[in-house]
Design an enzyme around this catalytic site. Structure first.
Site, PDB file in Angstrom:
ATOM      1  N   LEU A 151      -6.614  66.403   2.383  1.00 38.10           N
ATOM      2  CA  LEU A 151      -7.199  65.294   2.288  1.00 38.10           C
ATOM      3  C   LEU A 151      -8.266  64.943   3.329  1.00 38.10           C
ATOM      4  O   LEU A 151      -9.012  64.238   3.420  1.00 38.10           O
ATOM      5  CB  LEU A 151      -6.076  63.845   2.105  1.00 38.10           C
ATOM      6  CG  LEU A 151      -6.483  62.783   2.070  1.00 38.10           C
ATOM      7  CD1 LEU A 151      -7.355  62.527   0.919  1.00 38.10           C
ATOM      8  CD2 LEU A 151      -5.501  61.538   2.310  1.00 38.10           C
ATOM      9  N   TYR A 152      -7.677  65.639   4.754  1.00 35.71           N
ATOM     10  CA  TYR A 152      -8.504  65.388   5.839  1.00 35.71           C
ATOM     11  C   TYR A 152      -9.821  65.839   5.681  1.00 35.71           C
ATOM     12  O   TYR A 152     -10.943  65.227   5.979  1.00 35.71           O
ATOM     13  CB  TYR A 152      -7.909  66.036   7.129  1.00 35.71           C
ATOM     14  CG  TYR A 152      -8.788  66.308   8.241  1.00 35.71           C
ATOM     15  CD1 TYR A 152      -9.334  65.310   8.851  1.00 35.71           C
ATOM     16  CD2 TYR A 152      -9.404  67.570   8.548  1.00 35.71           C
ATOM     17  CE1 TYR A 152     -10.140  65.595  10.126  1.00 35.71           C
ATOM     18  CE2 TYR A 152     -10.354  67.973   9.692  1.00 35.71           C
ATOM     19  CZ  TYR A 152     -10.681  66.928  10.226  1.00 35.71           C
ATOM     20  OH  TYR A 152     -11.499  67.080  11.380  1.00 35.71           O
ATOM     21  N   ALA A 153     -10.025  67.158   5.136  1.00 37.30           N
ATOM     22  CA  ALA A 153     -11.112  67.441   4.570  1.00 37.30           C
ATOM     23  C   ALA A 153     -11.983  67.104   3.525  1.00 37.30           C
ATOM     24  O   ALA A 153     -13.167  66.665   3.526  1.00 37.30           O
ATOM     25  CB  ALA A 153     -10.875  69.139   3.975  1.00 37.30           C
ATOM     26  N   THR A 155     -11.646  63.509   3.222  1.00 34.11           N
ATOM     27  CA  THR A 155     -12.467  62.544   3.898  1.00 34.11           C
ATOM     28  C   THR A 155     -13.600  62.728   4.487  1.00 34.11           C
ATOM     29  O   THR A 155     -14.567  61.904   4.532  1.00 34.11           O
ATOM     30  CB  THR A 155     -11.335  61.680   4.682  1.00 34.11           C
ATOM     31  OG1 THR A 155     -11.078  62.562   5.819  1.00 34.11           O
ATOM     32  CG2 THR A 155     -10.218  61.313   3.974  1.00 34.11           C
ATOM     33  N   LYS A 156     -13.781  63.756   5.054  1.00 35.17           N
ATOM     34  CA  LYS A 156     -14.668  64.163   6.041  1.00 35.17           C
ATOM     35  C   LYS A 156     -16.173  64.722   4.791  1.00 35.17           C
ATOM     36  O   LYS A 156     -16.970  64.446   5.419  1.00 35.17           O
ATOM     37  CB  LYS A 156     -14.821  65.304   6.862  1.00 35.17           C
ATOM     38  CG  LYS A 156     -13.616  64.907   8.188  1.00 35.17           C
ATOM     39  CD  LYS A 156     -14.568  64.120   8.876  1.00 35.17           C
ATOM     40  CE  LYS A 156     -13.859  63.875  10.304  1.00 35.17           C
ATOM     41  NZ  LYS A 156     -14.664  62.912  11.138  1.00 35.17           N
TER      42      LYS A 156
END
Length: 341
Positions: A151-153, A155-156
């Site tokens: 999810l981090y990737a 969002t980026k």
């Protein structure tokens, strides 16, 4: 210049703010000082920046749109550098909502600030994690970023798209940069170098994922912030400005959008280092071997990252190049001094 930096108490934001202040610029920082890791480290970074008369800071969350707007309007920046985010690949598996709040809602609030203020240049941090399951290496800016693994990737990747939409609709010149495993003094305690150094010094086991069969493009923080500083002056032109009559010449491999003053640039060391070699460099600097706990590859991790950074060099004439052993030595010296070891 007057520069507004979000994430100014963070690892990269602190180093960028200090570089700009040393060069004589005025910096207004904005940071929520969250407890994702030791808040005292963030407070110490801000305290060092406050030793410069040209530094001021607002300590509040990106999600607080009214405070963010008020701080930016008061600062009247020529340039905005958006570095604040909920970081960490593994933490996104434990607390995904933090990434939605900080990286999506917070970035939307920042883009609204840019829309209102119209800075000369907006620069926003992305990550090598957007390359996800892309099997091609080295990673080049024009390769696919359609398969994020965390999810981090995701969002980026969304931040890059949001930035492009605002650049197109509102005409704010925007540069996205993708970071590759940044390390160095004042680094984050959740990152490998910090955890490895701490573990080796204390004699406690360090976790080595994928049994050490991992490769990373380690980027020394001083190199990174120098690249950002140079990119501040490389403002993406709007489509209608890209004519020879205006002195514009195309650049090989450029990522300029056909519809907006927007581009994306990798910032890395253009080299991949084996994780076990990195560990051995720390052992050599600390002066004792690590107790190694070999583990399988974690969900969301990738076995390797490797940046293709020729566009950065064409745009700025600069390419990061600090050897990883030199950077590791600088970090270990800082760690010993900061913790009194």
């Amino acid at each position: 210049m007057r520069v507004f930096i979000t994430g100014s108490a963070g690892f990269i934001g602190f180093h960028l703010a200090r570089l700009l202040l040393q060069q004589g610029h005025t910096v207004h920082g904005y940071d929520g000082l969250t407890d994702y890791y030791d808040v005292r480290l963030k407070q110490r970074r801000h305290a060092l920046l406050r030793e410069f008369p040209a530094f001021a800071a607002t300590e509040a969350m990106l999600e607080d749109a009214a405070t963010l707007q008020a701080a930016a309007r008061a600062a009247q920046p020529d340039v905005i550098v958006h570095l604040a985010a909920q970081a960490g690949v593994r933490y996104s598996l434990e607390n995904p909502r933090a990434y939605i709040d900080a990286n999506l809602v917070g970035t939307f609030n920042l883009l609204e600030v840019a829309r209102a203020i119209k800075p000369r240049h907006l620069l926003m941090a992305s990550t090598s994690s957007v390359y996800g399951a892309n099997p091609e290496m080295p990673f080049g800016e024009q390769q696919k970023t359609d398969w994020p693994l965390t999810l981090y990737a995701a969002t980026k990747k969304a931040n890059e798209a949001m930035g492009h939409a605002y650049a197109h609709i509102h005409g704010v010149p925007t540069t996205m940069f993708r970071f590759f495993t940044v390390y160095g003094p004042w680094g984050r305690p959740d990152m490998a170098l910090f955890k490895f150094t701490k573990g080796i010094l204390e004699g406690t086991p360090i976790d080595i994922y994928n049994h050490g069969d991992m490769w990373r493009d380690f980027t020394y923080v001083d190199d990174l912030v120098r690249a950002i500083r140079l990119l501040i002056d490389v403002v993406p032109p709007a489509p209608e400005q890209r004519t020879p009559a205006r002195g514009w010449q195309p650049i090989e491999g450029d990522t300029l959008s056909p519809a907006a003053p927007w581009r994306v640039v990798n910032i890395g060391n253009s080299d991949k280092v084996r994780l076990l070699d990195f560990v051995e460099a720390i052992e050599a600097e600390v002066g004792k071997p690590a107790v190694r706990n070999h583990l399988p590859l974690q969900t969301g991790d990738v076995p390797a990252t490797w940046a293709e950074c020729s566009l950065l060099q064409r745009l700025t004439g600069y390419r990061p190049q600090t050897p990883f052993r030199q950077g590791v030595a600088a970090f270990v010296r800082w760690y010993r001094d900061y913790h009194g070891v």
